[in-house]
Design a protein around this motif. Structure first.
Motif, short mmCIF file in Angstrom:
data_model
loop_
_atom_site.label_atom_id
_atom_site.label_comp_id
_atom_site.label_asym_id
_atom_site.label_seq_id
_atom_site.Cartn_x
_atom_site.Cartn_y
_atom_site.Cartn_z
N SER A 264 0.84 -1.21 0.00
CA SER A 264 0.00 0.00 0.00
C SER A 264 0.86 1.25 0.00
CB SER A 264 -0.92 -0.01 1.23
OG SER A 264 -1.77 -1.11 1.19
N ALA A 265 1.95 1.19 0.75
CA ALA A 265 2.83 2.35 0.85
C ALA A 265 3.59 2.58 -0.45
CB ALA A 265 3.82 2.16 2.00
N PHE A 266 3.89 1.49 -1.15
CA PHE A 266 4.75 1.62 -2.33
C PHE A 266 3.97 1.92 -3.60
CE2 PHE A 266 7.34 0.08 -5.84
CZ PHE A 266 8.57 0.65 -5.54
N PHE A 267 2.75 1.38 -3.69
CA PHE A 267 1.97 1.53 -4.92
C PHE A 267 0.77 2.44 -4.73
CE2 PHE A 267 4.11 -2.54 -5.31
CZ PHE A 267 4.77 -2.34 -6.50
N LEU A 268 0.23 2.85 -5.85
CA LEU A 268 -1.00 3.64 -5.83
C LEU A 268 -2.12 2.81 -5.25
CD1 LEU A 268 -0.80 5.17 -9.40
CD2 LEU A 268 -0.20 6.29 -7.25
N SER A 269 -2.85 3.37 -4.34
CA SER A 269 -3.96 2.65 -3.74
C SER A 269 -5.14 2.65 -4.71
CB SER A 269 -4.39 3.30 -2.42
OG SER A 269 -3.35 3.18 -1.49
N ALA A 270 -5.90 1.56 -4.66
CA ALA A 270 -7.09 1.46 -5.52
C ALA A 270 -8.25 1.00 -4.68
CB ALA A 270 -6.84 0.51 -6.68
N CYS A 271 -8.80 1.89 -3.93
CA CYS A 271 -9.89 1.52 -3.03
C CYS A 271 -11.15 1.23 -3.83
CB CYS A 271 -10.16 2.65 -2.04
SG CYS A 271 -8.73 3.00 -1.00
N SER A 272 -11.81 0.16 -3.50
CA SER A 272 -13.01 -0.25 -4.22
C SER A 272 -14.22 0.55 -3.76
CB SER A 272 -13.27 -1.74 -3.99
OG SER A 272 -12.23 -2.50 -4.52
N ASP A 273 -14.99 0.98 -4.72
CA ASP A 273 -16.22 1.69 -4.44
C ASP A 273 -17.37 0.70 -4.50
OD1 ASP A 273 -18.42 3.26 -4.33
OD2 ASP A 273 -17.92 4.51 -6.06
N GLY A 274 -17.99 0.46 -3.37
CA GLY A 274 -19.07 -0.52 -3.31
C GLY A 274 -20.23 -0.16 -4.21
N ASN A 275 -20.34 1.11 -4.65
CA ASN A 275 -21.43 1.53 -5.51
C ASN A 275 -20.99 1.66 -6.97
OD1 ASN A 275 -23.31 1.82 -3.36
ND2 ASN A 275 -22.30 3.74 -2.80
N LYS A 276 -19.86 1.04 -7.31
CA LYS A 276 -19.33 1.15 -8.65
C LYS A 276 -20.36 0.63 -9.65
CE LYS A 276 -15.03 0.34 -9.19
NZ LYS A 276 -13.73 -0.33 -9.23
N GLN A 277 -20.49 1.34 -10.76
CA GLN A 277 -21.43 0.95 -11.79
C GLN A 277 -20.73 0.96 -13.14
OE1 GLN A 277 -24.61 -0.10 -11.36
NE2 GLN A 277 -24.32 0.10 -9.15
N TYR A 278 -21.21 0.12 -14.04
CA TYR A 278 -20.71 0.10 -15.41
C TYR A 278 -21.91 0.27 -16.34
CZ TYR A 278 -16.59 -1.78 -13.14
OH TYR A 278 -15.50 -1.94 -12.30
N GLN A 279 -21.68 0.96 -17.44
CA GLN A 279 -22.75 1.19 -18.39
C GLN A 279 -22.93 0.02 -19.35
OE1 GLN A 279 -24.73 3.90 -18.06
NE2 GLN A 279 -23.47 4.22 -16.24
N SER A 280 -21.91 -0.83 -19.43
CA SER A 280 -21.98 -1.94 -20.38
C SER A 280 -21.10 -3.09 -19.90
CB SER A 280 -21.52 -1.49 -21.76
OG SER A 280 -20.13 -1.16 -21.72
N LYS A 281 -21.32 -4.24 -20.48
CA LYS A 281 -20.48 -5.40 -20.21
C LYS A 281 -19.04 -5.08 -20.60
CE LYS A 281 -19.40 -9.81 -22.41
NZ LYS A 281 -19.80 -10.78 -23.43
N GLU A 282 -18.84 -4.35 -21.69
CA GLU A 282 -17.49 -4.05 -22.17
C GLU A 282 -16.71 -3.24 -21.14
OE1 GLU A 282 -19.83 -5.61 -25.17
OE2 GLU A 282 -20.28 -3.76 -24.03
N GLN A 283 -17.36 -2.30 -20.46
CA GLN A 283 -16.68 -1.53 -19.42
C GLN A 283 -16.26 -2.43 -18.27
OE1 GLN A 283 -19.07 1.77 -18.15
NE2 GLN A 283 -18.77 2.94 -20.02
N ALA A 284 -17.13 -3.34 -17.88
CA ALA A 284 -16.81 -4.27 -16.80
C ALA A 284 -15.67 -5.20 -17.22
CB ALA A 284 -18.04 -5.07 -16.41
N THR B 288 -16.30 -6.57 -6.03
CA THR B 288 -17.03 -5.34 -6.36
C THR B 288 -17.43 -5.32 -7.83
OG1 THR B 288 -15.88 -4.08 -4.63
CG2 THR B 288 -16.88 -2.82 -6.42
N ILE B 289 -16.52 -5.74 -8.71
CA ILE B 289 -16.83 -5.77 -10.14
C ILE B 289 -17.93 -6.78 -10.43
CG2 ILE B 289 -15.92 -6.27 -12.44
CD1 ILE B 289 -13.16 -5.32 -11.41
N TYR B 290 -17.81 -7.97 -9.83
CA TYR B 290 -18.85 -8.99 -10.04
C TYR B 290 -20.22 -8.49 -9.57
CZ TYR B 290 -15.22 -12.58 -10.79
OH TYR B 290 -14.18 -13.33 -11.28
#
Length: 352
Positions: free
Chosen positions: A11-31, A70-72
């Protein structure tokens, strides 16, 4: 504790990528793009460009598992085809099984991919932490009565030895890999090579059978049906040319799908819809191909349900198919690495 310390380091060395529980995708391709990026080390996707590696991209880390979930979850709200919905259901079910303990899938050159990326952008600290994490996961797995089998252990040792022989290997990674190699040398594999030999392995195998066959049948019922189809069949010549490694399953190799057919979102299937493609081709198989896939299904059930040994599985294949012992060894390993994949041709069993 060690596991937490490892990922605090990441976490200290790399960019953090916190998951957003409300993440949405407009299409299957985005997911799909999100999954391509997430699984960049497990299955690199040529159409993904990443400015850096995030914490969640380290395979089977806590951050990875959280982001994948989160993505699933977000994909559940998309309008998917019946085939895509079945694949998503299969992947969601798989989350409850113990693959997370085996963070280095032994048939996939994960470390090679990391080292290639390391030549473009220095991720040495992350690689060191991930290898240490992988070792700790194997220790935790043993405490949960989960172990690699002998074929998996040998495949992992081969990959580690190959990486250690690289002349461009950073010294700190070499030291970590040397320690990991020593750990593997003292590792005791489990006796059974099939999924039935590990905790919760029976239901895990059943879920794979259900998905790849497209229907729900108990393994014993499948075995009776497969052997009924094979009854009276002559030993067939195997004319397939297999790859030198197991990065791609025999099913994927046989289907030989082109890049424009990469429409799935399971990295283990190379983002292809292997089941659908196999079903469409089942009626086009020659007699020798038909017997080949039935023999693969029979041996698959023998290994993962009846707990056959490697030798028993090899003898069965040589009884059904004219091939070299080396080819039989390759197919047994493929079945171990890719359980139930052969059941993508399950329509052969009910075909008149």
């Amino acid at each position: 504790m060690l596991k937490n310390l490892i990922w605090v380091c990441l976490s200290a060395f790399f960019l953090s990528a916190c998951s957003d529980g409300n993440k949405q995708y407009q299409s299957k391709e985005q997911a799909q793009q999100a999954l391509y990026s997430l699984n960049q080390f497990l299955r690199p996707a040529s159409n993904v460009t990443s400015p850096g590696i995030s914490e969640s991209q380290w395979p089977f880390s806590d951050a990875y598992l959280k982001e994948r979930h989160t993505i699933y979850q977000a994909m559940q709200s998309l309008e998917l085809s019946a085939s895509d919905k079945q694949l998503l259901d299969y992947l969601v079910i798989a989350e409850r099984f113990p693959q997370r303990y085996f963070s280095w899938p032994v048939s996939v050159p994960v470390l090679d991919t990391m080292l290639e990326y390391n030549q473009q952008q220095d991720i040495t600290a992350g690689i060191v932490s991930w290898v240490s994490f992988t070792q700790q996961q194997l220790v935790s797995a043993k405490e949960s009565k989960l172990r690699l089998n002998a074929i998996e252990l040998n495949a992992l040792q081969t990959q580690v030895s190959k990486s250690l022989s690289r002349k461009d290997l950073p010294v700190v990674i070499k030291h970590t890999l040397t320690d990991f190699n020593a750990f593997l040398a003292s590792y005791t594999p489990r006796g059974s090579v099939g999924l039935h030999g590990i905790s919760n392995g029976g239901p895990w195998y059943q879920s794979k059978l259900n998905y790849f066959s497209g229907t729900t049948q108990a393994p014993i019922n499948w075995l009776v049906a497969v052997q009924s189809q094979l009854k009276g069949s002559k030993q067939q010549v195997t004319s397939f040319n297999f790859a030198v490694d197991h990065q791609h399953s025999v099913l994927e190799q046989h289907l030989a799908l082109t890049k424009n057919q990469l429409t799935g979102f399971d990295w283990a299937q190379n983002y292809q819809n292997l089941r659908s493609s196999a079903q469409h081709r089942a009626n086009e198989l020659s007699d020798d191909e038909r017997v080949f896939w039935l023999a693969m299904m029979e041996t698959d059930l023998g290994i993962h349900y009846h707990a056959w040994t490697v030798q028993q599985a090899k003898v069965n294949l040589l009884k059904r198919l004219k091939m070299t012992p080396q080819q039989a060894d390759y197919l047994v390993a493929d079945i171990i690495f890719y359980p139930a994949y052969s059941f993508a041709f399950a329509t052969l069993i009910t075909a008149p």
